[in-house]
Design a protein around this motif. Sequence first.
Motif, PDB file in Angstrom:
ATOM      1  N   ASP A  38      -2.130   4.506   7.923  1.00 31.66           N
ATOM      2  CA  ASP A  38      -1.578   5.244   6.784  1.00 31.66           C
ATOM      3  C   ASP A  38      -0.081   5.478   6.936  1.00 31.66           C
ATOM      4  O   ASP A  38       0.663   5.512   5.949  1.00 31.66           O
ATOM      5  CB  ASP A  38      -2.282   6.601   6.626  1.00 31.66           C
ATOM      6  CG  ASP A  38      -3.747   6.461   6.262  1.00 31.66           C
ATOM      7  OD1 ASP A  38      -4.099   5.459   5.616  1.00 31.66           O
ATOM      8  OD2 ASP A  38      -4.532   7.340   6.631  1.00 31.66           O
ATOM      9  N   ALA A  58      -3.822   5.443  -1.428  1.00 36.75           N
ATOM     10  CA  ALA A  58      -4.758   6.245  -0.640  1.00 36.75           C
ATOM     11  C   ALA A  58      -4.315   7.702  -0.629  1.00 36.75           C
ATOM     12  O   ALA A  58      -3.117   8.001  -0.655  1.00 36.75           O
ATOM     13  CB  ALA A  58      -4.836   5.716   0.786  1.00 36.75           C
ATOM     14  N   PRO A  90       0.814  -1.221   0.000  1.00 29.83           N
ATOM     15  CA  PRO A  90       0.000   0.000   0.000  1.00 29.83           C
ATOM     16  C   PRO A  90       0.847   1.270   0.000  1.00 29.83           C
ATOM     17  O   PRO A  90       1.967   1.296   0.512  1.00 29.83           O
ATOM     18  CB  PRO A  90      -0.809  -0.118   1.292  1.00 29.83           C
ATOM     19  CG  PRO A  90       0.013  -0.999   2.175  1.00 29.83           C
ATOM     20  CD  PRO A  90       0.704  -1.974   1.262  1.00 29.83           C
ATOM     21  N   THR A  94      -1.352  -3.137  -8.617  1.00 27.53           N
ATOM     22  CA  THR A  94      -1.943  -4.022  -7.615  1.00 27.53           C
ATOM     23  C   THR A  94      -1.921  -3.419  -6.214  1.00 27.53           C
ATOM     24  O   THR A  94      -2.301  -4.089  -5.250  1.00 27.53           O
ATOM     25  CB  THR A  94      -1.212  -5.379  -7.589  1.00 27.53           C
ATOM     26  OG1 THR A  94       0.156  -5.176  -7.211  1.00 27.53           O
ATOM     27  CG2 THR A  94      -1.266  -6.048  -8.951  1.00 27.53           C
ATOM     28  N   SER A  95      -1.478  -2.184  -6.099  1.00 27.13           N
ATOM     29  CA  SER A  95      -1.371  -1.534  -4.787  1.00 27.13           C
ATOM     30  C   SER A  95      -2.532  -0.570  -4.566  1.00 27.13           C
ATOM     31  O   SER A  95      -3.007   0.082  -5.501  1.00 27.13           O
ATOM     32  CB  SER A  95      -0.055  -0.761  -4.673  1.00 27.13           C
ATOM     33  OG  SER A  95       1.052  -1.630  -4.689  1.00 27.13           O
ATOM     34  N   LEU A  96      -2.950  -0.466  -3.319  1.00 27.27           N
ATOM     35  CA  LEU A  96      -3.936   0.541  -2.938  1.00 27.27           C
ATOM     36  C   LEU A  96      -3.216   1.871  -2.750  1.00 27.27           C
ATOM     37  O   LEU A  96      -2.271   1.961  -1.965  1.00 27.27           O
ATOM     38  CB  LEU A  96      -4.626   0.131  -1.644  1.00 27.27           C
ATOM     39  CG  LEU A  96      -5.587   1.162  -1.045  1.00 27.27           C
ATOM     40  CD1 LEU A  96      -6.777   1.390  -1.973  1.00 27.27           C
ATOM     41  CD2 LEU A  96      -6.066   0.713   0.336  1.00 27.27           C
ATOM     42  N   ARG A 153      -0.710   5.037  -9.564  1.00 29.32           N
ATOM     43  CA  ARG A 153      -1.674   3.987  -9.879  1.00 29.32           C
ATOM     44  C   ARG A 153      -1.212   3.159 -11.062  1.00 29.32           C
ATOM     45  O   ARG A 153      -1.347   1.931 -11.071  1.00 29.32           O
ATOM     46  CB  ARG A 153      -3.047   4.625 -10.171  1.00 29.32           C
ATOM     47  CG  ARG A 153      -3.773   5.187  -8.969  1.00 29.32           C
ATOM     48  CD  ARG A 153      -4.237   4.089  -8.023  1.00 29.32           C
ATOM     49  NE  ARG A 153      -5.123   3.147  -8.695  1.00 29.32           N
ATOM     50  CZ  ARG A 153      -6.438   3.305  -8.820  1.00 29.32           C
ATOM     51  NH1 ARG A 153      -7.033   4.380  -8.291  1.00 29.32           N
ATOM     52  NH2 ARG A 153      -7.176   2.401  -9.429  1.00 29.32           N
ATOM     53  N   THR A 176       0.493   5.644   0.498  1.00 33.38           N
ATOM     54  CA  THR A 176      -0.332   6.749   0.971  1.00 33.38           C
ATOM     55  C   THR A 176       0.278   8.078   0.549  1.00 33.38           C
ATOM     56  O   THR A 176       1.440   8.350   0.841  1.00 33.38           O
ATOM     57  CB  THR A 176      -0.472   6.737   2.509  1.00 33.38           C
ATOM     58  OG1 THR A 176      -0.999   5.487   2.930  1.00 33.38           O
ATOM     59  CG2 THR A 176      -1.402   7.849   2.967  1.00 33.38           C
ATOM     60  N   HIS A 233      -0.728  11.034  -8.515  1.00 37.86           N
ATOM     61  CA  HIS A 233      -1.676   9.956  -8.244  1.00 37.86           C
ATOM     62  C   HIS A 233      -1.837   9.053  -9.462  1.00 37.86           C
ATOM     63  O   HIS A 233      -1.831   7.815  -9.342  1.00 37.86           O
ATOM     64  CB  HIS A 233      -3.027  10.543  -7.826  1.00 37.86           C
ATOM     65  CG  HIS A 233      -4.013   9.512  -7.351  1.00 37.86           C
ATOM     66  ND1 HIS A 233      -4.887   8.877  -8.205  1.00 37.86           N
ATOM     67  CD2 HIS A 233      -4.258   9.002  -6.116  1.00 37.86           C
ATOM     68  CE1 HIS A 233      -5.630   8.029  -7.529  1.00 37.86           C
ATOM     69  NE2 HIS A 233      -5.276   8.081  -6.256  1.00 37.86           N
ATOM     70  N   THR A 260       2.668   2.693   5.663  1.00 41.70           N
ATOM     71  CA  THR A 260       2.734   2.296   4.252  1.00 41.70           C
ATOM     72  C   THR A 260       3.944   2.974   3.609  1.00 41.70           C
ATOM     73  O   THR A 260       4.744   3.624   4.279  1.00 41.70           O
ATOM     74  CB  THR A 260       1.459   2.732   3.515  1.00 41.70           C
ATOM     75  OG1 THR A 260       1.418   4.175   3.471  1.00 41.70           O
ATOM     76  CG2 THR A 260       0.211   2.234   4.217  1.00 41.70           C
TER      77      THR A 260
END
Length: 367
Positions: free
Chosen positions: A205, A194, A139, A190-192, A185, A141, A181, A208
């Motif tokens: 948060d 945020a 993840p 495959t990563s979130l 992405r 952030t 951003h 990460t």
Amino acid sequence: MSVDDDARTPLARRLRELRSRHWPDQPITQAQLGEALGVSVPLISSWESRRGSIPPSARLETYAAFFATRRSVSNGHTRVLPLSEMTPEEADAHGTLLAELTWLRQEALRLHSSGARGGPAPAQVRHHDDPLQFGDGEPITIICSQVPEEDRAKIPYASPLMPDYIELYRYSDLDSLFELHGHLRAANPTSLVALRSAEDLRSDDLTTHLVLLGGVDYNEATASMLERIALPVRQVADWDKADGAYFEVRAGRDTRRHYPVVKGTGDSLRLLEDVAFFYRGVNPDNVERTLTICNGMYARGVYGAVRALTDDRFRRRNATYLRARFDDAKSYGILARVRITGNVVVTPDWTLDSARLHEWSEPTHGD
């Protein structure tokens, strides 16, 4: 064919192809390549052999630089051009070739260490190709600066009470956020990823991969992190003083200030050149994750720091420079000029000495 052969064949084959077929009308002998790279002929032969050794990453840097331009060969003599002497096209060719060789080397090492059989693995996230690529599924952030409430009150649709409320209007550095951003992405599918402001952070948060966007005046997370990590650079943002906005570099007892370049005053003030700050290190709250900071004195400096690693014309070149310069560093940072021409931010080229104001690194101890 042995497992050891399988692990080395793709890289060894590619190195042989580069030397013998990259320029069909001008094949390079092992002796010529050894002269340019500063290594022996038997070592070149070993790297090209199925049963030979895997070259270190630093040698692949010189391989890519050599075959990025035909200027590496002149009057029968061979040499490796530094990145600073390459044309934009040559630098792009260098970055593309280095990415390929680095991936082949990683595959060779992975297969050798695991004892796995078979050919090259499918395409995957390549950690050394792009500083903004992270581990598969890990993840990320983004902590963005937030526009002060009194300033948000002046922005149409920034109030949640309005029917056409736009939540993103509460964030500053929107150009940088939009650019960053999207790139994160795409580079980490495959990563979130945020998005947070310092006001709505959650405890998870902070552990990460952290990417902090914006300066110490609007981003409390940036200010807090810069207090926790030891850096030779600090941002001074005292906008009430005529000379109170700058980055200060400390070297022993000496200090040096780097100011943005402006023209005019008051409402006629124009920004001609900003100072961008890029930092990469270990996340102090989770040593298995990273901390990245993209900052500037003004929003355009932040945008310049982001674009240095997202602009398709420059990102490979700048990433290659970071890899060559800081590959073994625990943390590193760059202060760079960001020119504004006709109200447009010009992406900084970190391979140019004139673009870099200051750079530093912290070595990895115990390696």
